[in-house]
Write a protein that holds these residues in place. Structure first.
Motif, PDB file in Angstrom:
ATOM      1  N   ALA A  48       0.842  -1.199   0.000  1.00  0.00           N
ATOM      2  CA  ALA A  48       0.000   0.000   0.000  1.00  0.00           C
ATOM      3  C   ALA A  48       0.873   1.244   0.000  1.00  0.00           C
ATOM      4  CB  ALA A  48      -0.909  -0.006   1.226  1.00  0.00           C
ATOM      5  N   SER A  49       0.313   2.348  -0.407  1.00  0.00           N
ATOM      6  CA  SER A  49       1.062   3.595  -0.394  1.00  0.00           C
ATOM      7  C   SER A  49       1.261   4.038   1.051  1.00  0.00           C
ATOM      8  CB  SER A  49       0.315   4.661  -1.190  1.00  0.00           C
ATOM      9  OG  SER A  49      -0.884   4.985  -0.535  1.00  0.00           O
ATOM     10  N   ALA A  50       2.157   4.990   1.244  1.00  0.00           N
ATOM     11  CA  ALA A  50       2.510   5.432   2.588  1.00  0.00           C
ATOM     12  C   ALA A  50       1.280   5.958   3.330  1.00  0.00           C
ATOM     13  CB  ALA A  50       3.570   6.515   2.507  1.00  0.00           C
ATOM     14  N   LEU A  51       1.297   5.752   4.641  1.00  0.00           N
ATOM     15  CA  LEU A  51       0.215   6.236   5.499  1.00  0.00           C
ATOM     16  C   LEU A  51       0.695   7.477   6.248  1.00  0.00           C
ATOM     17  CD1 LEU A  51      -2.177   4.279   7.708  1.00  0.00           C
ATOM     18  CD2 LEU A  51      -0.546   5.728   8.903  1.00  0.00           C
ATOM     19  N   ARG A  52      -0.118   8.512   6.262  1.00  0.00           N
ATOM     20  CA  ARG A  52       0.219   9.720   7.006  1.00  0.00           C
ATOM     21  C   ARG A  52      -0.299   9.542   8.424  1.00  0.00           C
ATOM     22  NH1 ARG A  52      -3.057  13.394   4.641  1.00  0.00           N
ATOM     23  NH2 ARG A  52      -4.405  13.132   6.423  1.00  0.00           N
ATOM     24  N   ALA A  53       0.592   9.631   9.385  1.00  0.00           N
ATOM     25  CA  ALA A  53       0.212   9.383  10.783  1.00  0.00           C
ATOM     26  C   ALA A  53      -0.278  10.679  11.410  1.00  0.00           C
ATOM     27  CB  ALA A  53       1.411   8.824  11.543  1.00  0.00           C
ATOM     28  N   ASP A  54      -1.589  10.865  11.426  1.00  0.00           N
ATOM     29  CA  ASP A  54      -2.177  12.059  12.045  1.00  0.00           C
ATOM     30  C   ASP A  54      -2.386  11.864  13.535  1.00  0.00           C
ATOM     31  OD1 ASP A  54      -2.434  13.469   9.581  1.00  0.00           O
ATOM     32  OD2 ASP A  54      -4.203  12.279   9.110  1.00  0.00           O
ATOM     33  N   LEU A  55      -2.861  10.670  13.893  1.00  0.00           N
ATOM     34  CA  LEU A  55      -3.175  10.373  15.290  1.00  0.00           C
ATOM     35  C   LEU A  55      -2.480   9.088  15.681  1.00  0.00           C
ATOM     36  CD1 LEU A  55      -7.002  11.041  14.948  1.00  0.00           C
ATOM     37  CD2 LEU A  55      -5.477  12.380  16.380  1.00  0.00           C
ATOM     38  N   ALA A  56      -2.080   8.996  16.939  1.00  0.00           N
ATOM     39  CA  ALA A  56      -1.510   7.775  17.479  1.00  0.00           C
ATOM     40  C   ALA A  56      -2.497   7.188  18.481  1.00  0.00           C
ATOM     41  CB  ALA A  56      -0.178   8.061  18.156  1.00  0.00           C
ATOM     42  N   VAL A  57      -2.517   5.863  18.576  1.00  0.00           N
ATOM     43  CA  VAL A  57      -3.404   5.180  19.523  1.00  0.00           C
ATOM     44  C   VAL A  57      -2.593   4.182  20.335  1.00  0.00           C
ATOM     45  CG1 VAL A  57      -5.474   3.758  19.771  1.00  0.00           C
ATOM     46  CG2 VAL A  57      -5.279   5.319  17.826  1.00  0.00           C
ATOM     47  N   THR A  58      -2.778   4.193  21.644  1.00  0.00           N
ATOM     48  CA  THR A  58      -2.245   3.136  22.481  1.00  0.00           C
ATOM     49  C   THR A  58      -3.409   2.422  23.158  1.00  0.00           C
ATOM     50  OG1 THR A  58      -0.170   4.297  22.927  1.00  0.00           O
ATOM     51  CG2 THR A  58      -0.825   2.609  24.517  1.00  0.00           C
ATOM     52  N   VAL A  59      -3.507   1.112  22.934  1.00  0.00           N
ATOM     53  CA  VAL A  59      -4.505   0.302  23.636  1.00  0.00           C
ATOM     54  C   VAL A  59      -3.775  -0.437  24.754  1.00  0.00           C
ATOM     55  CG1 VAL A  59      -6.332  -1.415  23.414  1.00  0.00           C
ATOM     56  CG2 VAL A  59      -5.683  -0.009  21.425  1.00  0.00           C
ATOM     57  N   PHE A  60      -4.165  -0.163  25.986  1.00  0.00           N
ATOM     58  CA  PHE A  60      -3.493  -0.787  27.122  1.00  0.00           C
ATOM     59  C   PHE A  60      -3.989  -2.223  27.295  1.00  0.00           C
ATOM     60  CE2 PHE A  60      -1.138   2.712  29.079  1.00  0.00           C
ATOM     61  CZ  PHE A  60      -1.656   3.789  28.388  1.00  0.00           C
ATOM     62  N   LEU A  61      -3.058  -3.158  27.456  1.00  0.00           N
ATOM     63  CA  LEU A  61      -3.428  -4.571  27.562  1.00  0.00           C
ATOM     64  C   LEU A  61      -3.125  -5.159  28.932  1.00  0.00           C
ATOM     65  CD1 LEU A  61      -2.140  -5.754  24.054  1.00  0.00           C
ATOM     66  CD2 LEU A  61      -4.487  -5.165  24.699  1.00  0.00           C
ATOM     67  N   SER A  62      -2.357  -4.439  29.759  1.00  0.00           N
ATOM     68  CA  SER A  62      -2.037  -4.929  31.115  1.00  0.00           C
ATOM     69  C   SER A  62      -2.811  -4.121  32.140  1.00  0.00           C
ATOM     70  CB  SER A  62      -0.540  -4.760  31.417  1.00  0.00           C
ATOM     71  OG  SER A  62       0.248  -5.416  30.456  1.00  0.00           O
ATOM     72  N   GLU A  63      -3.209  -4.773  33.241  1.00  0.00           N
ATOM     73  CA  GLU A  63      -3.860  -4.044  34.318  1.00  0.00           C
ATOM     74  C   GLU A  63      -2.845  -3.074  34.938  1.00  0.00           C
ATOM     75  OE1 GLU A  63      -6.897  -4.137  34.687  1.00  0.00           O
ATOM     76  OE2 GLU A  63      -7.343  -5.941  33.534  1.00  0.00           O
ATOM     77  N   PRO A  64      -3.245  -1.859  35.199  1.00  0.00           N
ATOM     78  CA  PRO A  64      -2.279  -0.868  35.719  1.00  0.00           C
ATOM     79  C   PRO A  64      -1.665  -1.267  37.055  1.00  0.00           C
ATOM     80  CG  PRO A  64      -4.535   0.019  35.691  1.00  0.00           C
ATOM     81  CD  PRO A  64      -4.570  -1.265  34.936  1.00  0.00           C
ATOM     82  N   ALA A  65      -2.398  -2.050  37.837  1.00  0.00           N
ATOM     83  CA  ALA A  65      -1.845  -2.452  39.141  1.00  0.00           C
ATOM     84  C   ALA A  65      -0.726  -3.476  39.004  1.00  0.00           C
ATOM     85  CB  ALA A  65      -2.964  -3.008  40.023  1.00  0.00           C
ATOM     86  N   SER A  66      -0.617  -4.084  37.824  1.00  0.00           N
ATOM     87  CA  SER A  66       0.351  -5.170  37.666  1.00  0.00           C
ATOM     88  C   SER A  66       1.752  -4.681  37.321  1.00  0.00           C
ATOM     89  CB  SER A  66      -0.141  -6.132  36.582  1.00  0.00           C
ATOM     90  OG  SER A  66      -0.053  -5.522  35.309  1.00  0.00           O
ATOM     91  N   TYR A  67       1.938  -3.365  37.143  1.00  0.00           N
ATOM     92  CA  TYR A  67       3.292  -2.863  36.864  1.00  0.00           C
ATOM     93  C   TYR A  67       3.431  -1.441  37.399  1.00  0.00           C
ATOM     94  CZ  TYR A  67       1.044  -0.509  32.860  1.00  0.00           C
ATOM     95  OH  TYR A  67       0.231   0.248  32.082  1.00  0.00           O
ATOM     96  N   ASP A  68       4.657  -1.058  37.691  1.00  0.00           N
ATOM     97  CA  ASP A  68       4.954   0.320  38.105  1.00  0.00           C
ATOM     98  C   ASP A  68       5.673   1.027  36.957  1.00  0.00           C
ATOM     99  OD1 ASP A  68       3.812   0.004  40.557  1.00  0.00           O
ATOM    100  OD2 ASP A  68       5.716  -0.528  41.559  1.00  0.00           O
ATOM    101  N   GLY A  69       5.482   2.328  36.878  1.00  0.00           N
ATOM    102  CA  GLY A  69       6.054   3.090  35.753  1.00  0.00           C
ATOM    103  C   GLY A  69       5.256   2.817  34.492  1.00  0.00           C
ATOM    104  N   GLY A  70       5.898   3.048  33.353  1.00  0.00           N
ATOM    105  CA  GLY A  70       5.250   2.725  32.078  1.00  0.00           C
ATOM    106  C   GLY A  70       4.168   3.688  31.644  1.00  0.00           C
ATOM    107  N   GLU A  71       4.114   4.863  32.276  1.00  0.00           N
ATOM    108  CA  GLU A  71       3.125   5.834  31.818  1.00  0.00           C
ATOM    109  C   GLU A  71       3.469   6.337  30.411  1.00  0.00           C
ATOM    110  OE1 GLU A  71       4.817   6.122  34.597  1.00  0.00           O
ATOM    111  OE2 GLU A  71       3.351   5.971  36.224  1.00  0.00           O
TER     112      GLU A  71
END
Lengths: 223, 223, 223, 223, 223, 223
Positions: free
Chosen positions: C103-126
């Motif tokens: 496919a032709s190049a994609l212009r990255a306008d928006l970024a998405v992060t979907v969190f997959l780990s429970e926040p209580a299970s790790y420290d840091g990583g914000e």
């Protein structure tokens, strides 16, 4: 921007392209011109997939070309031959071209001429470009290329001795406006300089210039 | 951009403005609101040329304000007083405002609130701004200011104790689009960093970033 | 716009994705970063067609995401794993990305992060985003996502305990300018409200707002 | 567009300007440069209302200048003198300049140098402009002028013999974008040609080109 | 947009203007036309400060005119008289006009004709406008006006009986692009409808439409 | 631009299309309308690949259509049948449409109705378009078509006798803005006139107009 590129075709590629074209079928070039340019076009023209691919690859591998032209798509090169008495009068390239193979139309932002004959081997044949500030004539070494805005009136002077062989093609840029392409080229040059001066690490100035480069490319590019 | 500015008014200026306003004539604020905002505006308001001039000069002398807002023109500050029970409901500022004195209309790109009361001296009275990503509430130290896009819906929460005094004004920026102002701010920050790091001399990277800054300002500014 | 989306992945989908990734082949993440971001990227990364498709479908089915992001194309999600001591320093995403599969190049306008780990299970990583008005840190529930402008400098704080698993992807929007996307989102919200309040029938105000929505989308979209 | 203009100052005007400047008070030129350009500016500079007015009027009476530059406002000329050993290093002009007399800032789209010394009377002193396609040097006859984009990095080469006297000024154009100015210049040239060829009467082609000229000027001008 | 406005001049104002013009000094109209329009302009023309002011005030007091034209500045009206045999051939209005009194040039976005003669009192004299979709002819009641884009070719048909008196003037709009003016007009109409339907109070839909109206006016206006 | 096109379908094609549609399967038209337009759409609708292809080819072969619409892509025609009592209330076409066959979304810049029934054979059924300057109603000969901006509110009046058969389709133009399309159409008309008047040869005026046409198409087109 009339940008001369050294070393587009190395000696081997140049030789291979010439050899291929020696056996190619050249026909009256006026058949591929627009309805009005046809009247002033007096040359011979051929297509050849193998030679075209070599030229295209060499160009896309040329770092200065990529940084300055920001190419999105290239039209497959045409090969033109001017023998004594031939020339191409003052004309304007079409803005939209068929790119071949069912692809959608290509917007011709920049034109490229790759010189395939040694300049000493023919007289005349200069590419003459009418820029906003005056007229410039180009006759480069074999294997060199000139990239110039397709927005200019231009012509090929009559060849008065020998034969002039060249590849011509067009570039649809990711960034259609020339002034914006220059801004991006300047910022890209600056941040590469900063990266090297800081020992290939990111200073806060590098980060800001890189951020700006990316955000202007986001705002202006048409991928 | 909700940008908090420290040290806009120093202690003396703050005192002088407060003293002046103590004797000013405050009237029902709804009289200066647009036809629809008037229904939700419950505060008192005064104008005072001397106090207005002090606030305006202090703001224009604030380097971070100038670099981030790129002010072309300021509307003369209004002074608002909220006593217990007063507030200003959710509303939108007019895009075009009379600037007074026969001048042509001012385009309100940015709004500024300069806080004049100590936050401990009143309850409520937060400036609440509905940004695209959520709602933020601001209650700053006396003498501090917040600059925020006039493109947002916002309100002043009801004051439930004491009195909230503030100066409010609007900025027509040289560059109306917020994303473009950010690009210029980033480049300006970068080139000042480069200048200092190189011992206040122009490297080729400094020249390119400066060229780009100037050319983008040419392309985007409305002086 | 840093927009937090609840309920992107339901419990079953979340479990399925985690299970798939447990068997995936994670490699050094710096290999997919741009030439300058590679130096600060310390994580592990995997691709998986099945898991990617689940995430992409869930996102495209999320009505708030579609209305706010106006997605034209999504880049296939990458899965990143940060174990103790890993992080991703301050960097800028590339403006143009290969979208894979010719496919032709994609212009990255928006970024998405979907969190997959429970926040209580790790420290840091914000996820730490430098917005124009300040810096924000995000650490969401598993199955939730944040959409943020790819125009920002951002980083992932070092993980100091446990493991952080996330899907990251980019959106080319139909409307590249953030301020214009917000105008369309506001008008779309308004006309849906009008439609419902009038008993799902078209008033003249509904018609005018719908006309404006459609005409601005015509003027601004890049389908 | 680096456009050389012949006959800007006739012999009498040139003589009058020189005579006036002979008695003017020249001071260190670095005082009027921006914070970064000051370091590389080594010349003498004077202002003179009478001489400035003569130069400005001559320029505004020059038809080619008006058609190509579409001037909205001119900054009052500065007069610069370079004696042996002086020069002005590579620099960028500020985008926004104070126009003097309480007027709002002037956007410098184009720069103009009017040469006042005969080229044979000094060595060096070329105006060197870095265009996007290469570097050009200009040293014109006394009374001639060059108009060039203020968007370029440029310099004045060191004078190695004699003295170079020149007037420098800047133009805010009705049309800030250079490519658009060129479109208007082309259409204006075309319709004047049509008018004359048809015996100074309006053909339907003249009407359509005139309509287009006017409508593009409406769309692009900032009066 | 060819917009007919009823009731621009009431009976008294109309009478006053006519009386004033009866004593005015009408001269050959071709003197105020551009170099090419002069050849086809055959009418008489006068200026009169008092009559001009009455017409201008009446127009600015007309709510539909203000909402649709978003006027920034008006050029002072000219009064034209066509007696039998006179007419004004097909022509294009200049894009930029001197506004008189030392003011900067006015950009003519819209043209206005206020009819001052009863249509039954003359034959011919229609205002004929070539729109993109066809040609329309207008001959309105005395005191009515037509506002039309100055971007069109238009003419006044020859008067074959009686006398046609009219005021003509031009508008520089806050928003130069016609399609954008229409968007703002639609949104303004919608929000006034919402305000009235909700009993003159702000619903959340009203707030969103008002926010959009203000933000588009910010983005597009040139105050 | 509401542009009526004569001779889109010749007698044979018209007959062939009617014959094909006589055997087609017409269903409730509300199923293909947007969520809000469905409530006011009362007609029957069919698709037919063969008939669609005939209509599309006839349209693309129509020179005036191509010059005025500058079509990039067409949506495959739908065929609508209104029997007595049917009509389509006031509505707005969607800005983005699925183009079918996996292609990316089509931006509907222009709408086209090709009339397939003789106007004498039915009463009512006018296409009513609300333009910015007023409302127009169209009822054309069989085989004729109207092209109109999809940016308008429009409706089909109730049919009160007989049956109205039509093909409807949408155009994504190379140039999305209507005012820009008109500029290009004017210049194209002018240069074809110049070419013919000069005996099909290029004058310098022809070259300049052609250069401008090509450069504006470069600046504005989205191929």
């Amino acid at each position: 921007m009339n940008l001369c590129l050294a070393g587009v075709l190395d000696a081997d590629t140049l030789q291979a392209v010439r050899t291929t074209l020696a056996g190619a079928d050249f026909a009256d070039g006026s058949r591929t011109a627009g309805w009005h340019a046809a009247k002033v076009k007096h040359n011979l023209q051929a297509t050849d997939d193998g030679a075209a691919q070599r030229v295209q690859q060499a160009l896309m591998a040329h770092e200065l070309f990529r940084a300055a032209a920001l190419p999105a798509r290239l039209r497959a090169p045409l090969f033109s031959r001017y023998t004594t008495g031939m020339g191409y009068g003052r004309h304007m390239d079409d803005a939209l071209m068929t790119a071949g193979g069912g692809a959608s139309a290509l917007r011709a932002d920049l034109a490229v001429t790759v010189f395939l004959s040694e300049p000493a081997s023919y007289d005349g044949g200069e590419l003459v470009i009418e820029g906003p500030g005056g007229t410039s004539a180009y006759k480069l070494e074999a294997g060199q290329a000139i990239v110039y805005p397709a927005t200019t009136l231009h012509r090929v002077a009559d060849v008065t001795r020998g034969e002039r062989l060249a590849a011509v093609l067009w570039v649809q840029s990711l960034v259609r406006d020339a002034a914006r392409r220059e801004v991006l080229f300047d910022l890209d040059t600056a941040r590469r300089g900063l990266w090297d001066k800081a020992g290939q690490t990111a200073t806060s100035e590098f980060d800001l210039v890189t951020k700006t480069y990316a955000n202007l490319l986001r705002a202006w590019s048409e991928p």
